[in-house]
Design a protein around this motif. Sequence first.
Motif, PDB file in Angstrom:
ATOM      1  N   ALA A 265      -2.356  34.336  21.567  1.00 43.06           N
ATOM      2  CA  ALA A 265      -1.213  33.437  21.158  1.00 43.06           C
ATOM      3  C   ALA A 265      -1.866  32.189  22.665  1.00 43.06           C
ATOM      4  O   ALA A 265      -1.012  30.711  22.169  1.00 43.06           O
ATOM      5  N   GLU A 266      -2.389  32.291  23.423  1.00 46.62           N
ATOM      6  CA  GLU A 266      -2.860  31.151  24.301  1.00 46.62           C
ATOM      7  C   GLU A 266      -3.718  30.818  23.693  1.00 46.62           C
ATOM      8  O   GLU A 266      -3.538  29.172  23.305  1.00 46.62           O
ATOM      9  N   LEU A 267      -5.007  31.045  22.584  1.00 50.60           N
ATOM     10  CA  LEU A 267      -5.503  30.654  22.002  1.00 50.60           C
ATOM     11  C   LEU A 267      -5.032  29.914  20.820  1.00 50.60           C
ATOM     12  O   LEU A 267      -5.649  28.486  20.485  1.00 50.60           O
ATOM     13  N   VAL A 268      -4.468  29.455  20.228  1.00 48.69           N
ATOM     14  CA  VAL A 268      -3.582  29.574  18.831  1.00 48.69           C
ATOM     15  C   VAL A 268      -2.622  28.493  19.454  1.00 48.69           C
ATOM     16  O   VAL A 268      -2.590  27.125  18.923  1.00 48.69           O
ATOM     17  N   ALA A 269      -2.626  28.392  20.769  1.00 53.41           N
ATOM     18  CA  ALA A 269      -1.550  27.147  21.408  1.00 53.41           C
ATOM     19  C   ALA A 269      -2.559  26.706  22.112  1.00 53.41           C
ATOM     20  O   ALA A 269      -2.367  24.431  21.505  1.00 53.41           O
ATOM     21  N   THR A 270      -3.590  25.984  22.508  1.00 53.07           N
ATOM     22  CA  THR A 270      -4.890  25.429  23.145  1.00 53.07           C
ATOM     23  C   THR A 270      -5.424  25.017  21.972  1.00 53.07           C
ATOM     24  O   THR A 270      -6.143  23.718  22.184  1.00 53.07           O
ATOM     25  N   MET A 271      -5.985  25.534  20.844  1.00 57.45           N
ATOM     26  CA  MET A 271      -7.045  25.080  20.394  1.00 57.45           C
ATOM     27  C   MET A 271      -6.851  24.043  19.680  1.00 57.45           C
ATOM     28  O   MET A 271      -5.675  23.670  19.404  1.00 57.45           O
ATOM     29  N   PRO A 272      -7.725  22.709  19.454  1.00 59.89           N
ATOM     30  CA  PRO A 272      -7.359  21.521  18.904  1.00 59.89           C
ATOM     31  C   PRO A 272      -7.624  21.967  17.363  1.00 59.89           C
ATOM     32  O   PRO A 272      -8.668  22.337  16.917  1.00 59.89           O
ATOM     33  N   LYS A 273      -7.013  21.999  16.859  1.00 59.54           N
ATOM     34  CA  LYS A 273      -6.855  22.247  15.076  1.00 59.54           C
ATOM     35  C   LYS A 273      -7.258  21.939  13.924  1.00 59.54           C
ATOM     36  O   LYS A 273      -8.825  21.467  13.452  1.00 59.54           O
ATOM     37  N   GLU A 274      -6.676  20.184  13.976  1.00 57.15           N
ATOM     38  CA  GLU A 274      -7.818  18.874  13.314  1.00 57.15           C
ATOM     39  C   GLU A 274      -9.188  18.597  13.750  1.00 57.15           C
ATOM     40  O   GLU A 274      -9.563  18.627  13.272  1.00 57.15           O
ATOM     41  N   SER A 275      -9.159  18.431  14.461  1.00 60.03           N
ATOM     42  CA  SER A 275      -9.944  17.884  15.513  1.00 60.03           C
ATOM     43  C   SER A 275     -11.294  18.691  15.578  1.00 60.03           C
ATOM     44  O   SER A 275     -12.148  18.555  15.948  1.00 60.03           O
ATOM     45  N   ALA A 276     -10.856  20.367  15.633  1.00 57.93           N
ATOM     46  CA  ALA A 276     -11.716  20.860  15.885  1.00 57.93           C
ATOM     47  C   ALA A 276     -12.660  21.478  14.162  1.00 57.93           C
ATOM     48  O   ALA A 276     -13.866  21.035  14.020  1.00 57.93           O
ATOM     49  N   ARG A 277     -11.678  21.537  13.293  1.00 56.36           N
ATOM     50  CA  ARG A 277     -12.310  20.636  11.424  1.00 56.36           C
ATOM     51  C   ARG A 277     -13.207  20.005  11.219  1.00 56.36           C
ATOM     52  O   ARG A 277     -14.226  20.553  10.998  1.00 56.36           O
ATOM     53  N   MET A 278     -13.506  18.631  12.258  1.00 56.31           N
ATOM     54  CA  MET A 278     -13.521  17.312  11.559  1.00 56.31           C
ATOM     55  C   MET A 278     -15.295  17.740  12.962  1.00 56.31           C
ATOM     56  O   MET A 278     -15.981  17.306  11.915  1.00 56.31           O
ATOM     57  N   ALA A 279     -14.580  18.222  13.595  1.00 54.29           N
ATOM     58  CA  ALA A 279     -15.735  18.585  15.091  1.00 54.29           C
ATOM     59  C   ALA A 279     -17.352  19.792  14.044  1.00 54.29           C
ATOM     60  O   ALA A 279     -18.079  19.197  14.226  1.00 54.29           O
ATOM     61  N   VAL A 280     -16.574  20.167  13.847  1.00 52.62           N
ATOM     62  CA  VAL A 280     -17.637  21.042  12.780  1.00 52.62           C
ATOM     63  C   VAL A 280     -18.114  20.388  11.483  1.00 52.62           C
ATOM     64  O   VAL A 280     -18.954  20.803  11.328  1.00 52.62           O
ATOM     65  N   ALA A 281     -17.167  20.006  10.711  1.00 53.41           N
ATOM     66  CA  ALA A 281     -18.080  18.824  10.354  1.00 53.41           C
ATOM     67  C   ALA A 281     -19.319  18.085   9.918  1.00 53.41           C
ATOM     68  O   ALA A 281     -20.756  18.346  10.081  1.00 53.41           O
TER      69      ALA A 281
END
Length: 310
Positions: A265-281
């Motif tokens: 729950a803590e991880l899902v609440a704090t993870m940067p979703k859209e920006s993390a996808r683009m950072a991996v790209a």
Amino acid sequence: MKDIKVKHQSGLERFNRIKKPTNIFFHLNFILLALVCLVPVLVVLSISFSSEDSIRNSGYHVFPSDFSGDAYRYIAQQGAMILKALGISLFVTVIGTVLGVLLTTTMGYALSRSNYKLKGLLTWVVFIPMVFNGGLVSSYYINSNLLGLKDSVWALILPLAVSSFNVIICKTFFRSTIPDGLIESAEIDGASQLRIFFSIVLPISLPVLATIGLFLCFAYWNDWFQSMLYIDNQNLYSLQALLNSLMSNVDALAKNASSMGISYAELVATMPKESARMAVAIVIVLPVAFAYPFFQKYFITGLTVGAVKG
């Protein structure tokens, strides 16, 4: 004589008058095409450095409205998973490119020799798959059941190692570049075909080697489809498969990182979703972007010679 000179000068003047607006037109077209290619990359880079709140509130921008490095810090925290996926990608790309170049060039060289007896038959064997495809079901059955490549790193390498298009490029290059007299003189000196190929043909074929190598390198580095088909073990995920998993399932990183003692729950609440996808790209694109300029000269030469001359 004076009339001819006057006509020549007037023709040059007309040509220069036409040439200037034509050059401007082509320059503007090239600038537009460059922007079409560059702007999406800038948008992806901007999103990777934007905060999640700014993305939700104001959408995507070429320049980040609220600069944040949370995505890259989050990726750094998941270092074990990213490094493992990076290692798989590097292994598959390096081994696949070397193997693919070796197989493609040897087959292209054999088909380029006019005295090779099976040249006609094997040319059709290479050409037919460019027109007719056996289909996904048959290839999956062969690779998984007959060859036993399911959940194996070789499932990411062997299906992409050789393509008919690359073989034809090599065949055309060798036929138009390597003279028969050079091969015959080596045979007279007692050199075997393998010695001729590795000691004489390959050293003077750097353009086509770089061309095929870049084609294969891009194909292996950007491939995610083979992982989707044949890989169930997450330890064999490449960076591209990881990105595809992120794009289809936002919680992919969370599921992989839950074993590190972080609550789901803590991880899902704090993870940067859209920006993390683009950072991996961005992380995936950078190695190829930096490597391409070193091979561009050979790439263009090999592509034009192998595809145009005949």
